[in-house]
Motif scaffolding. Structure first.
Motif, short mmCIF file in Angstrom:
data_model
loop_
_atom_site.label_atom_id
_atom_site.label_comp_id
_atom_site.label_asym_id
_atom_site.label_seq_id
_atom_site.Cartn_x
_atom_site.Cartn_y
_atom_site.Cartn_z
N TYR A 1 0.84 -1.20 0.00
CA TYR A 1 0.00 0.00 0.00
C TYR A 1 0.88 1.24 0.00
O TYR A 1 1.65 1.47 0.93
CB TYR A 1 -0.91 0.02 1.23
CG TYR A 1 -2.17 -0.79 1.08
CD1 TYR A 1 -3.42 -0.19 1.15
CD2 TYR A 1 -2.12 -2.17 0.86
CE1 TYR A 1 -4.58 -0.93 1.01
CE2 TYR A 1 -3.28 -2.92 0.72
CZ TYR A 1 -4.50 -2.29 0.79
OH TYR A 1 -5.66 -3.02 0.65
N ARG A 2 0.74 2.06 -1.05
CA ARG A 2 1.56 3.27 -1.20
C ARG A 2 0.68 4.51 -1.06
O ARG A 2 -0.34 4.64 -1.74
CB ARG A 2 2.25 3.26 -2.56
CG ARG A 2 3.24 4.41 -2.79
CD ARG A 2 3.93 4.25 -4.12
NE ARG A 2 4.65 2.99 -4.19
CZ ARG A 2 5.87 2.81 -3.71
NH1 ARG A 2 6.51 3.82 -3.12
NH2 ARG A 2 6.46 1.64 -3.82
N LEU B 1 -0.89 7.92 -1.58
CA LEU B 1 -1.03 8.86 -2.70
C LEU B 1 -1.41 10.26 -2.24
O LEU B 1 -0.85 11.25 -2.70
CB LEU B 1 -2.10 8.35 -3.68
CG LEU B 1 -1.83 7.01 -4.39
CD1 LEU B 1 -3.03 6.66 -5.27
CD2 LEU B 1 -0.55 7.08 -5.21
N ARG C 1 -2.54 3.62 -2.94
CA ARG C 1 -2.55 2.75 -4.11
C ARG C 1 -2.32 1.33 -3.61
O ARG C 1 -1.34 1.05 -2.93
CB ARG C 1 -1.43 3.14 -5.07
CG ARG C 1 -1.27 2.21 -6.27
CD ARG C 1 -2.27 2.47 -7.36
NE ARG C 1 -2.04 3.78 -7.98
CZ ARG C 1 -2.83 4.33 -8.90
NH1 ARG C 1 -3.92 3.68 -9.28
NH2 ARG C 1 -2.56 5.51 -9.41
N THR C 2 -3.23 0.43 -3.94
CA THR C 2 -3.16 -0.94 -3.46
C THR C 2 -2.30 -1.79 -4.39
O THR C 2 -1.95 -1.36 -5.51
CB THR C 2 -4.57 -1.55 -3.36
OG1 THR C 2 -5.10 -1.70 -4.69
CG2 THR C 2 -5.49 -0.65 -2.53
N PRO C 3 -1.96 -3.02 -3.97
CA PRO C 3 -1.14 -3.87 -4.84
C PRO C 3 -1.78 -4.18 -6.19
O PRO C 3 -1.06 -4.43 -7.16
CB PRO C 3 -0.98 -5.16 -4.01
CG PRO C 3 -1.15 -4.73 -2.60
CD PRO C 3 -2.16 -3.63 -2.64
N ASP C 4 -3.12 -4.15 -6.26
CA ASP C 4 -3.78 -4.41 -7.55
C ASP C 4 -4.15 -3.12 -8.27
O ASP C 4 -5.05 -3.10 -9.11
CB ASP C 4 -5.02 -5.28 -7.35
CG ASP C 4 -6.01 -4.69 -6.35
OD1 ASP C 4 -5.72 -3.60 -5.82
OD2 ASP C 4 -7.06 -5.31 -6.10
N ALA C 5 -3.44 -2.01 -7.90
CA ALA C 5 -3.54 -0.72 -8.61
C ALA C 5 -4.85 0.00 -8.41
O ALA C 5 -5.20 0.90 -9.17
CB ALA C 5 -3.27 -0.91 -10.11
N ARG C 6 -5.61 -0.36 -7.37
CA ARG C 6 -6.81 0.41 -7.02
C ARG C 6 -6.44 1.54 -6.07
O ARG C 6 -5.36 1.56 -5.49
CB ARG C 6 -7.85 -0.50 -6.33
CG ARG C 6 -8.42 -1.59 -7.18
CD ARG C 6 -9.44 -2.40 -6.39
NE ARG C 6 -8.83 -3.09 -5.25
CZ ARG C 6 -8.96 -2.71 -3.98
NH1 ARG C 6 -9.68 -1.63 -3.65
NH2 ARG C 6 -8.37 -3.39 -3.00
N GLU C 7 -7.34 2.50 -5.92
CA GLU C 7 -7.20 3.52 -4.89
C GLU C 7 -8.15 3.18 -3.75
O GLU C 7 -9.33 2.90 -3.97
CB GLU C 7 -7.53 4.91 -5.45
CG GLU C 7 -6.49 5.42 -6.43
CD GLU C 7 -6.67 6.91 -6.75
OE1 GLU C 7 -7.55 7.54 -6.14
OE2 GLU C 7 -5.93 7.41 -7.63
N GLU C 8 -7.62 3.18 -2.55
CA GLU C 8 -8.41 2.82 -1.37
C GLU C 8 -8.28 3.91 -0.32
O GLU C 8 -7.17 4.33 0.02
CB GLU C 8 -7.93 1.48 -0.80
CG GLU C 8 -8.79 0.97 0.34
CD GLU C 8 -8.43 -0.45 0.73
OE1 GLU C 8 -8.41 -0.74 1.95
OE2 GLU C 8 -8.16 -1.28 -0.18
#
Length: 386
Positions: free
Chosen positions: A131-132, A134, A148-155
């Motif tokens: 989890y990065r 943003l 940014r989650t590992p599957d490239a979603r925004e959470e």
């Protein structure tokens, strides 16, 4: 805002290096009333500067690792001290034998962080990997964080308190407008070697000062050894130290270190080496704590590895930050956070004095550009970044 209002929300610890892990474990140990969420952006396992720890790191490690501390530390190599050629042609010794704090260690850094991470997981702390951060926005009674989650979603995550443990990037603090003040920057050209099974000696950390910087060497677990040349960007570019042949040539020009390391290293073929460049900063945030947030470890303040204090600082600050956060949650007053900031600033000022003494103490290369830059005699880089 009353701090108790934010106890209804979880606390987000952003960053899962030694400082973030130490903070998470210490909060749980000290009875922190808020749920904990640990966010790990993920890092490669390439060699990192700071592979050895002094005896001062042993007490906080025993606190953090608990009864399993001895078992965990046994998987690393005991470091009896350091040997250095600094302002003298003869090596000096800094022995840990009589240090009452405990032993020093040469770390398998990936294993070390895995051991701390297991302590987090064992305590049931929610751990989000990959989890990065943003975006971060202050919103009563806490912060809105977007990852940014590992599957490239925004959470999105609502947090009542945020711990920035993201290393020198200080991602959360910078996104909320906190400036970072730069005292100095050096650059390490690193190589890692696999030693023969019958390699002897090499128990101490090895240091030698040269005209263009200083060398550091340490044996690591599993017959590994790391050798690094600390210089600066201008010299590494000028001397091409990022090229294996130039790096090896500089190693051969050392007067003492080259005789302390196995021949398989000093005689290594350039085409077999990968030279990794790693920056190391002396810097500190203009504020390391504020309304419902604080920074720990390198996110708060970075130390030059010449101090041998980076990992120790991360562990101790994690414990200090946890104590301040517990007091803040209980009292609803910011005094504990202000006291924590004062301590971080005081520690950095003390470090800056030690760093100055070390770099001014090497007089054999007084007029060499590397040493002049460390003393501030050459003003070719800004002293602050925002």
């Amino acid at each position: 805002m009353n701090a108790r209002d934010s106890t209804r929300l979880p606390t987000a610890i952003i960053g899962a290096g030694p400082a973030g892990l130490a903070t998470a474990i210490s909060l749980q140990q000290q009875g922190y009333p808020c749920p904990l969420l640990l966010f790990d952006a993920g890092r490669g396992l390439s060699p990192r500067i700071g592979e050895s720890i002094p005896p001062a790191a042993t007490p906080p490690l025993k606190d953090l690792l608990g009864p399993a501390a001895a078992q965990h530390l046994a998987r690393h190599l005991v470091c009896p001290g350091s040997m250095s050629v600094w302002n003298s042609e003869q090596p000096g010794h800094n022995d840990f034998l009589y240090d009452l704090s405990g032993q020093g260690y040469h770390l398998d850094r990936a294993l070390f962080e895995q051991q701390l991470s297991q302590g987090v997981d064992w305590r049931g702390i929610e751990h989000y990997q990959g989890y990065r951060l943003l975006r971060a926005e202050s919103r009563e009674p806490g912060y809105d964080l977007v990852f940014r989650t590992p599957d490239a979603r925004e959470e999105s995550v609502r947090a009542g308190f945020v711990v920035d443990a993201t290393g020198p990037a200080s991602v959360f603090a910078r996104k909320t407008g906190i400036a970072r003040n730069l005292l100095d920057e050096v650059l390490f050209a690193c190589a890692r070697f696999t030693l023969p099974d019958n390699s002897a000696g090499l128990q101490h950390s090895l240091i030698e000062a040269t005209a263009n910087g200083w060398w550091y060497g340490a044996r690591l677990p599993d017959n590994q050894m790391i050798l690094t040349l600390c210089s600066d960007r201008a010299l590494i570019k000028q001397q091409r130290y990022q090229q294996p042949w130039a790096w090896l040539d500089a190693l051969q020009q050392t007067t003492w270190l080259r005789h302390q390391i196995p021949a398989c290293i000093s005689q290594a073929a350039a085409e077999t080496l990968d030279i990794l460049l790693r920056p190391a900063f002396s810097s500190i945030l203009s504020a390391v704590a504020g309304d419902r947030w604080l920074a720990v470890g390198d996110a708060a303040a970075c130390y030059d590895p010449i101090s041998s204090a980076g990992i120790t600082k991360a562990l101790l600050q994690g414990q200090q930050a946890a104590a301040a956060m517990v007091q803040y949650a209980q009292s609803g007053e910011g005094t504990a956070l202000a006291d924590y900031q004062d301590q971080v600033f005081a520690d950095f000022n003390q470090y800056a004095g030690v760093r100055r003494q070390l770099y001014h103490g090497e007089t054999r290369f007084w007029n060499a550009p590397f040493w002049r830059r460390r003393r501030g005699d050459i003003k070719d880089s800004p002293l602050a970044r925002t």
